[in-house]
Design an enzyme around this catalytic site. Structure first.
Site, PDB file in Angstrom:
ATOM      1  N   GLU A  86     -54.077 -20.146  31.850  1.00  0.00           N
ATOM      2  CA  GLU A  86     -53.382 -18.874  31.981  1.00  0.00           C
ATOM      3  C   GLU A  86     -53.739 -18.283  33.344  1.00  0.00           C
ATOM      4  O   GLU A  86     -54.879 -17.919  33.594  1.00  0.00           O
ATOM      5  CB  GLU A  86     -53.791 -17.899  30.870  1.00  0.00           C
ATOM      6  CG  GLU A  86     -53.451 -18.371  29.468  1.00  0.00           C
ATOM      7  CD  GLU A  86     -54.410 -19.424  28.951  1.00  0.00           C
ATOM      8  OE1 GLU A  86     -55.596 -19.409  29.350  1.00  0.00           O
ATOM      9  OE2 GLU A  86     -53.962 -20.285  28.182  1.00  0.00           O
ATOM     10  N   LEU A  87     -52.766 -18.181  34.221  1.00  0.00           N
ATOM     11  CA  LEU A  87     -53.006 -17.781  35.606  1.00  0.00           C
ATOM     12  C   LEU A  87     -53.733 -16.438  35.690  1.00  0.00           C
ATOM     13  O   LEU A  87     -53.285 -15.441  35.118  1.00  0.00           O
ATOM     14  CB  LEU A  87     -51.668 -17.696  36.354  1.00  0.00           C
ATOM     15  CG  LEU A  87     -51.753 -17.343  37.845  1.00  0.00           C
ATOM     16  CD1 LEU A  87     -52.509 -18.412  38.608  1.00  0.00           C
ATOM     17  CD2 LEU A  87     -50.363 -17.145  38.421  1.00  0.00           C
ATOM     18  N   ASP A  88     -54.868 -16.429  36.408  1.00  0.00           N
ATOM     19  CA  ASP A  88     -55.647 -15.221  36.659  1.00  0.00           C
ATOM     20  C   ASP A  88     -56.096 -14.516  35.385  1.00  0.00           C
ATOM     21  O   ASP A  88     -56.276 -13.295  35.359  1.00  0.00           O
ATOM     22  CB  ASP A  88     -54.854 -14.241  37.540  1.00  0.00           C
ATOM     23  CG  ASP A  88     -54.563 -14.800  38.919  1.00  0.00           C
ATOM     24  OD1 ASP A  88     -55.361 -15.617  39.408  1.00  0.00           O
ATOM     25  OD2 ASP A  88     -53.517 -14.432  39.501  1.00  0.00           O
ATOM     26  N   GLU A  89     -56.293 -15.271  34.315  1.00  0.00           N
ATOM     27  CA  GLU A  89     -56.723 -14.694  33.044  1.00  0.00           C
ATOM     28  C   GLU A  89     -58.057 -15.266  32.583  1.00  0.00           C
ATOM     29  O   GLU A  89     -58.491 -15.019  31.467  1.00  0.00           O
ATOM     30  CB  GLU A  89     -55.658 -14.936  31.963  1.00  0.00           C
ATOM     31  CG  GLU A  89     -54.340 -14.226  32.191  1.00  0.00           C
ATOM     32  CD  GLU A  89     -54.446 -12.718  32.050  1.00  0.00           C
ATOM     33  OE1 GLU A  89     -55.350 -12.252  31.335  1.00  0.00           O
ATOM     34  OE2 GLU A  89     -53.629 -12.010  32.674  1.00  0.00           O
TER      35      GLU A  89
END
Length: 285
Positions: free
Chosen positions: A224-227
């Site tokens: 999950e991008l930037d999570e």
């Protein structure tokens, strides 16, 4: 002095501290430092224990015996030996401030690790690599070559026996397969408090919104991008008369500091990932 560091996580229960410390005391280990934290909200216990390693106890035997002990108390654990420094690979694009800072900290002994290679999808930082006498691998990437490029990155990581991957302002999205394979071993730096001001020219976006603080976040990369779980964050206050160029300069300084803190915490074996959170024990121990 050589040291052994154990990270331990388990369900909170009575007798944990006594049982764990007794295990090491019975084997004549000198406990240099012990940090612990109980998350009462979820009933989880976390410990970092640092032992003096005088070389008298075989590491394989220690791990085998501790594994048996851990099973009896349902402990999840990992161990790291200071005699073997972390081997760190830098992924870079064009921005030099973060990789340059890490390389300088390695050179001056602030980061006790080895950085044996730098991988870039552009050649812009090849000169920086030569300055620090590091091999530079130029692996350009397009939508059509992404899978092959990541395969070559994996080959280099295996060849150089890499423990930790640092996306030092590597402006590419790693595939889900890649981040899953190296889960908990990829650190990224983000320009702000996630997920604000995503995309191009983040500091110009911040300027247009009239923000009063800017910041940076270092986190583990996930699908999950930037999570991913956050390791370190910091901020700086902004005045109304700061220009976008001022914000860029200030932002770079924060990114350097936050990324270095995160890398230092990882290579000192001070982080336990607990779901979407991290437990980061204090440094200096």
């Amino acid at each position: 002095m050589s040291a052994i560091v154990f990270l331990i996580q388990c369900k909170d229960q009575k007798g944990l501290v006594a049982g764990i410390t007794s295990f090491f005391a019975q084997r004549q280990f000198n406990i240099l430092h012990c940090q612990q934290y109980t998350d009462t909200e979820v009933g989880q216990y976390f410990m970092r224990i640092k032992l003096e390693d005088d070389g008298s106890y075989d590491h394989q035997q220690l791990e085998a015996e501790f594994s048996e002990f851990a099973a009896s108390m349902a402990l999840n654990w990992s161990v790291r030996y200071s005699e073997r420094p972390y081997r760190v690979a830098l992924l870079v694009t064009r921005a030099s401030h973060c990789p340059y800072d890490l390389l300088l900290r390695e050179l001056e002994g602030e980061l006790k690790c080895d950085i044996p290679l730098i991988i870039g999808n552009h050649r812009d930082l090849e000169g920086m690599s030569r300055q620090f006498d590091k091999p530079f691998y130029h692996l350009p990437i397009t939508a059509e070559t992404k899978q092959a490029q990541e395969a070559e990155i994996k080959r280099l990581l295996a060849e150089f026996d890499i423990d930790l991957i640092v996306m030092a302002r590597y402006m590419q999205i790693l595939s889900e397969e890649f981040v899953t394979e190296f889960s908990g071993r990829i650190i990224n730096i983000h320009h702000g408090f996630l997920p604000a001001f995503q995309g191009a020219k983040p500091y110009h976006q911040a300027y247009e919104r009239g923000v009063k603080i800017i910041g940076a976040t270092a986190h583990y990369a996930t699908a999950e991008l930037d999570e991913g779980p956050i390791i370190a964050q910091d901020i700086q206050h902004v005045q109304h008369d700061n220009s976008p160029q001022d914000l860029v300069m200030m932002g770079k300084d924060i990114e350097r500091i936050v990324l270095a803190r995160a890398v230092k915490a990882h290579i000192e074996h001070r982080i336990i990932i607990n779901g979407r959170r991290t437990i980061v024990f204090s440094e200096g121990a």
